[in-house]
Design an enzyme around this catalytic site. Sequence first.
Site, PDB file in Angstrom:
ATOM      1  N   ASN A   1      -2.327   3.453  -0.673  1.00  0.00           N
ATOM      2  CA  ASN A   1      -1.258   3.840  -1.590  1.00  0.00           C
ATOM      3  C   ASN A   1       0.086   3.280  -1.147  1.00  0.00           C
ATOM      4  O   ASN A   1       0.363   3.171   0.043  1.00  0.00           O
ATOM      5  CB  ASN A   1      -1.194   5.364  -1.709  1.00  0.00           C
ATOM      6  CG  ASN A   1      -2.464   5.926  -2.321  1.00  0.00           C
ATOM      7  OD1 ASN A   1      -3.231   5.178  -2.931  1.00  0.00           O
ATOM      8  ND2 ASN A   1      -2.702   7.208  -2.152  1.00  0.00           N
TER       9      ASN A   1
ATOM     10  N   PRO B   1     -13.677  13.503  -7.638  1.00  0.00           N
ATOM     11  CA  PRO B   1     -14.339  14.220  -8.743  1.00  0.00           C
ATOM     12  C   PRO B   1     -15.291  13.343  -9.538  1.00  0.00           C
ATOM     13  O   PRO B   1     -16.129  13.865 -10.279  1.00  0.00           O
ATOM     14  CB  PRO B   1     -13.175  14.719  -9.607  1.00  0.00           C
ATOM     15  CG  PRO B   1     -11.979  13.965  -9.167  1.00  0.00           C
ATOM     16  CD  PRO B   1     -12.222  13.435  -7.797  1.00  0.00           C
TER      17      PRO B   1
ATOM     18  N   TYR C   1       6.675  -3.334 -11.951  1.00  0.00           N
ATOM     19  CA  TYR C   1       6.950  -2.616 -10.704  1.00  0.00           C
ATOM     20  C   TYR C   1       8.153  -1.691 -10.851  1.00  0.00           C
ATOM     21  O   TYR C   1       8.179  -0.597 -10.284  1.00  0.00           O
ATOM     22  CB  TYR C   1       7.108  -3.591  -9.533  1.00  0.00           C
ATOM     23  CG  TYR C   1       5.757  -4.041  -9.035  1.00  0.00           C
ATOM     24  CD1 TYR C   1       4.986  -3.205  -8.224  1.00  0.00           C
ATOM     25  CD2 TYR C   1       5.222  -5.258  -9.420  1.00  0.00           C
ATOM     26  CE1 TYR C   1       3.724  -3.588  -7.811  1.00  0.00           C
ATOM     27  CE2 TYR C   1       3.958  -5.652  -9.002  1.00  0.00           C
ATOM     28  CZ  TYR C   1       3.220  -4.811  -8.199  1.00  0.00           C
ATOM     29  OH  TYR C   1       1.958  -5.181  -7.794  1.00  0.00           O
TER      30      TYR C   1
ATOM     31  N   GLY D   1     -10.253   9.884  -2.959  1.00  0.00           N
ATOM     32  CA  GLY D   1      -9.539   9.397  -4.138  1.00  0.00           C
ATOM     33  C   GLY D   1      -9.452   7.897  -4.274  1.00  0.00           C
ATOM     34  O   GLY D   1      -8.433   7.377  -4.710  1.00  0.00           O
TER      35      GLY D   1
ATOM     36  N   HIS E   1      -1.565  -1.570   1.935  1.00  0.00           N
ATOM     37  CA  HIS E   1      -1.067  -2.331   0.785  1.00  0.00           C
ATOM     38  C   HIS E   1       0.452  -2.312   0.661  1.00  0.00           C
ATOM     39  O   HIS E   1       0.985  -2.632  -0.404  1.00  0.00           O
ATOM     40  CB  HIS E   1      -1.718  -1.818  -0.499  1.00  0.00           C
ATOM     41  CG  HIS E   1      -3.198  -2.123  -0.578  1.00  0.00           C
ATOM     42  ND1 HIS E   1      -4.050  -1.512  -1.465  1.00  0.00           N
ATOM     43  CD2 HIS E   1      -3.966  -2.979   0.146  1.00  0.00           C
ATOM     44  CE1 HIS E   1      -5.291  -1.982  -1.297  1.00  0.00           C
ATOM     45  NE2 HIS E   1      -5.261  -2.863  -0.317  1.00  0.00           N
TER      46      HIS E   1
ATOM     47  N   CYS F   1      20.472 -19.742  -3.106  1.00  0.00           N
ATOM     48  CA  CYS F   1      19.328 -20.669  -3.208  1.00  0.00           C
ATOM     49  C   CYS F   1      18.371 -20.332  -4.352  1.00  0.00           C
ATOM     50  O   CYS F   1      17.446 -21.092  -4.624  1.00  0.00           O
ATOM     51  CB  CYS F   1      18.560 -20.724  -1.885  1.00  0.00           C
ATOM     52  SG  CYS F   1      17.601 -19.242  -1.524  1.00  0.00           S
TER      53      CYS F   1
ATOM     54  N   ASP G   1       2.990   4.570  -2.459  1.00  0.00           N
ATOM     55  CA  ASP G   1       4.001   5.511  -2.944  1.00  0.00           C
ATOM     56  C   ASP G   1       4.757   6.251  -1.839  1.00  0.00           C
ATOM     57  O   ASP G   1       5.729   6.953  -2.114  1.00  0.00           O
ATOM     58  CB  ASP G   1       3.354   6.530  -3.898  1.00  0.00           C
ATOM     59  CG  ASP G   1       2.133   7.241  -3.291  1.00  0.00           C
ATOM     60  OD1 ASP G   1       2.107   7.478  -2.066  1.00  0.00           O
ATOM     61  OD2 ASP G   1       1.205   7.563  -4.067  1.00  0.00           O
TER      62      ASP G   1
ATOM     63  N   CYS H   1      13.403 -18.418   3.170  1.00  0.00           N
ATOM     64  CA  CYS H   1      14.754 -18.830   2.788  1.00  0.00           C
ATOM     65  C   CYS H   1      14.758 -20.323   2.471  1.00  0.00           C
ATOM     66  O   CYS H   1      14.213 -21.135   3.210  1.00  0.00           O
ATOM     67  CB  CYS H   1      15.738 -18.534   3.910  1.00  0.00           C
ATOM     68  SG  CYS H   1      17.429 -19.012   3.492  1.00  0.00           S
TER      69      CYS H   1
ATOM     70  N   CYS I   1      18.391 -15.867   4.010  1.00  0.00           N
ATOM     71  CA  CYS I   1      18.945 -15.043   2.925  1.00  0.00           C
ATOM     72  C   CYS I   1      18.809 -13.575   3.319  1.00  0.00           C
ATOM     73  O   CYS I   1      17.717 -13.150   3.703  1.00  0.00           O
ATOM     74  CB  CYS I   1      18.173 -15.240   1.621  1.00  0.00           C
ATOM     75  SG  CYS I   1      17.795 -16.914   1.133  1.00  0.00           S
TER      76      CYS I   1
END
Length: 252
Positions: free
Chosen positions: A106, A225, A70, A198, A123, A161, A108, A135, A145
């Site tokens: 997406n 495409p 990530y 897409g 997502h 913790c 992003d 926590c 936390c």
Amino acid sequence: MNALSDLVSVRAWVDEARAIAVLTGAGMSAESGVPTFRDAQTGLWATFKPEELATEAAFRANPAQVWDWYASRREMMKDVRPNAGHEALARFQQRHPGRLTLITQNVDGLHQAAGSVGTLSLHGNIFDDVWLDPCMGAPGCGGVCAVSRAQPGRPPACGDCGNLLRPGVVWFGEMLPAVALAAAEDAAQTCDLMLVVGTSGAVWPAAGSAHTARHNGARVVVINPQPSELDDAAHALVRATAASALPALLAD
Ligand code: OAD
């Protein structure tokens, strides 16, 4: 039509549509320089499938490896900019308030960066950090936390913790955010035109939106495409990229 379709015909459907829903996937951001999932696993991660990294079990088994994956994706996404397709969607929403609901898989943030309003992010967002567990209640946590208290690491962890940070995305096997999912289902049920842009259509329940829309009488257009798993649900297939097709379909 249910065949390769020209943009002029689909453009007429856009003009007629009262309520438009748009479902986007990784191909939406390809022309911004963000690699897609299933056709561009390159470099360090070429030997892994997303399904083997993007799960809670994978994270718990090897937190550093998944965190690093990530981290590399965050690094790759941090300077990317919306493309002409994102901008065409945002401008259409601004010109026609309330007429176009945007549903995205997406993570992003490019739809939001382009100025789209009310984007339903099924997502999550890759730049968010959230705790892996509730926590754990160590005395220093004070009952909860704070994410800002995480100590640097791969992944960062609560100094009191030991709870780990994870990215705020939906992993395979996890529930989608309930409010966004309900709003997406509502949009799919009530739209009279759905544009599917897409996405391979391989991941559910997001992919189900196209079937829901068709089942409820909407016209469905796939813009991609390449062939996708949602082609069978489409009345029209536009074999073009997001950044070329959307400005043509959504301009004044
Ligand atoms: P995929 O990588 O599965 O599919 C990307 C699609 O974009 C493919 O069908 C490509 O043909 C198409 N494509 C490529 N370039 C394009 C362009 N310039 N314009 C239009 N289309 C283009 O990505 P998703 O369908 O988004 O889930 O994947 C769905 C989910 O699976 C993701 O949200 C993620 C992933 O694992 C989670 O992280 C839970």
